[in-house]
Write an enzyme that holds these catalytic residues in place. Structure first.
Site, PDB file in Angstrom:
ATOM      1  CB  THR A 252      -0.922   0.040   1.238  1.00 62.54           C
ATOM      2  OG1 THR A 252      -0.126  -0.165   2.404  1.00 62.54           O
ATOM      3  CG2 THR A 252      -2.019  -0.989   1.178  1.00 62.54           C
ATOM      4  NE  ARG A 254       3.259   7.450  -3.669  1.00 66.32           N
ATOM      5  CZ  ARG A 254       2.338   7.682  -2.729  1.00 66.32           C
ATOM      6  NH1 ARG A 254       1.611   6.695  -2.239  1.00 66.32           N
ATOM      7  NH2 ARG A 254       2.120   8.909  -2.295  1.00 66.32           N
ATOM      8  CD  GLU A 283      -0.915   4.573  -8.084  1.00 64.23           C
ATOM      9  OE1 GLU A 283      -0.782   3.438  -7.601  1.00 64.23           O
ATOM     10  OE2 GLU A 283      -1.354   5.544  -7.450  1.00 64.23           O
ATOM     11  CG  HIS A 301      -3.322   5.308  -4.559  1.00 70.29           C
ATOM     12  ND1 HIS A 301      -2.107   5.712  -5.050  1.00 70.29           N
ATOM     13  CD2 HIS A 301      -3.294   5.618  -3.231  1.00 70.29           C
ATOM     14  CE1 HIS A 301      -1.386   6.243  -4.082  1.00 70.29           C
ATOM     15  NE2 HIS A 301      -2.096   6.195  -2.963  1.00 70.29           N
ATOM     16  CB  THR A 304      -5.317   8.370   2.110  1.00 72.66           C
ATOM     17  OG1 THR A 304      -5.046   8.657   0.738  1.00 72.66           O
ATOM     18  CG2 THR A 304      -4.043   7.958   2.805  1.00 72.66           C
TER      19      THR A 304
HETATM   20  O1  LIG Z   1      -0.837   7.739  -0.880  1.00 72.37           O
HETATM   21  C1  LIG Z   1      -1.052   8.514  -0.020  1.00 72.37           C
HETATM   22  C2  LIG Z   1      -0.051   9.367   0.642  1.00 72.37           C
HETATM   23  O2  LIG Z   1       1.099   9.414   0.210  1.00 72.37           O
HETATM   24  O3  LIG Z   1      -0.403  10.024   1.607  1.00 72.37           O
END
Ligand SMILES: O=CC(=O)O
Length: 345
Positions: A252, A254, A283, A301, A304
């Site tokens: 989760t 990159r 992506e 993605h 968040t």
């Molecule tokens: O991907 C989400 C972040 O970098 O906060």
């Protein structure tokens, strides 16, 4: 309030309108149009008496990359001399090349903390789902393999935490939030690898091991490292070879910390039995071969993607903007500039 803008806001705001309205009572904020292009942005940045020429702080959202492109050396060198801080929405700031901004003594901030809980919750969902082969079961159900084939409709049988070792690569803010959420499930062992061992108070019951040991002992590998030059493609063919056969991989962080072509090969060979992925190397482009694999539990993605997280990120970014304007120092300076003595001078 002087009429010259001091804050340039790139990208739209979803929930922190009230907080921005308070900033606007004190400072002149300029927002760019939604049809901005990189070419136009670069041209306008360079205009000596243009509308950007008095800007001190730039706030930018993750999505604003679609309007300006990466914040790279070309943009850094085009910025008006008045710009002193770039405040990014999000914990991962791989869309920004810090070095050219650092050379110009421009502070860069991000929003750590605001993303930890929501990203960790997504991570745990993917991790448990991948361990239990839920995406394969769901795929089989949707493709008419049940009833008739028993539980799982031919999906491989899953693993329980009691028999499973999790290896967390990167026990930072998000990694620790993952560890905290995993502890109640009763995993056999949770190990982690960072460049250096953490203070035991920050280990949340995880055992520090070398990178190779983590690869050797883990049934599930959980990735929470930032993307930068040294972590790009850190998980590649040679690294997959050192993992257990049939390992689960969860990312989760990159996409580009994994060599995606190597991951596809590892999934095809069964070296990686299942993967839980919220992020992809290129992506929003995702190889159709990867999307079609039932053993991949994937999301576009969404780590968040909650009201609370987005609001928290937006408000933390505003704190950085205001902190620079009021104290000469952003509140959440990026790691690369932490020891620089020009900051705040
Ligand atoms: O991907 C989400 C972040 O970098 O906060």
């Amino acid at each position: 309030m002087s009429s010259a803008p001091v804050i340039l806001r790139l990208g739209s705001i979803r929930y922190a309108q009230e907080a921005w309205a308070n900033v606007e009572k004190k400072y002149n904020v300029l927002a760019i149009e939604s049809d901005m292009t990189r070419e136009k942005f670069l041209k306008e940045l360079k205009e000596p008496n243009g509308r950007f020429s008095t800007i001190k702080v730039i706030s930018r959202t993750y999505e604003s990359i679609a309007l300006t492109g990466r914040f790279d050396e070309e943009i850094a060198n085009a910025l008006p001399k008045s710009v002193k801080a770039v405040c990014h929405h999000g914990a991962g700031y791989d869309q920004i090349d810090v070095e050219p901004l650092r050379k110009l003594q421009i502070q860069v901030s991000h929003t750590p903390g605001a993303v930890d809980g929501p990203t960790a919750t997504t991570h745990v969902f993917l991790l448990l789902g991948a361990m239990r082969n839920y995406s394969i079961g769901s795929h089989n159900l949707h493709h008419g393999l049940w009833p008739g084939n028993g539980s799982g409709a031919t999906a491989p049988i899953g693993r329980d935490p009691s028999g499973t070792v999790v290896g967390i690569i990167g026990l930072g803010g998000i990694g620790r939030a993952i560890a905290q959420r995993l502890q109640p499930f009763g995993f056999k062992r949770i190990v982690y690898h960072n460049r250096e061992r953490l203070d035991p108070k920050l280990e949340y019951g995880c055992e520090f091991v070398s990178f190779d040991e983590l690869l050797k002992v883990s049934d599930v590998i959980s990735i929470s490292i930032p993307l930068n030059k040294s972590t790009h493609h850190m998980i590649n063919k040679e690294v997959f070879e050192k993992m257990k056969d049939g390992v689960c991989l969860v990312n989760t962080a990159r996409g580009a910390v994994i060599n995606e072509a190597d991951l596809i090969e590892a999934l095809k060979s069964g070296k990686v039995r299942t993967a839980g992925l919220d992020v992809f190397e290129f992506e929003p482009e995702v190889p159709s071969e990867l999307i079609k694999m039932p053993q991949v539990l994937d999301l576009p993605h969404m780590g968040t993607y909650t009201v609370e997280a987005v609001k928290g990120i937006e408000e933390k970014c505003i704190c950085n903007v205001v902190s620079y304007l009021e104290t000469g120092r952003v509140a959440n300076l990026v790691f690369e500039e932490k020891d620089d003595d020009w900051v705040g001078k």
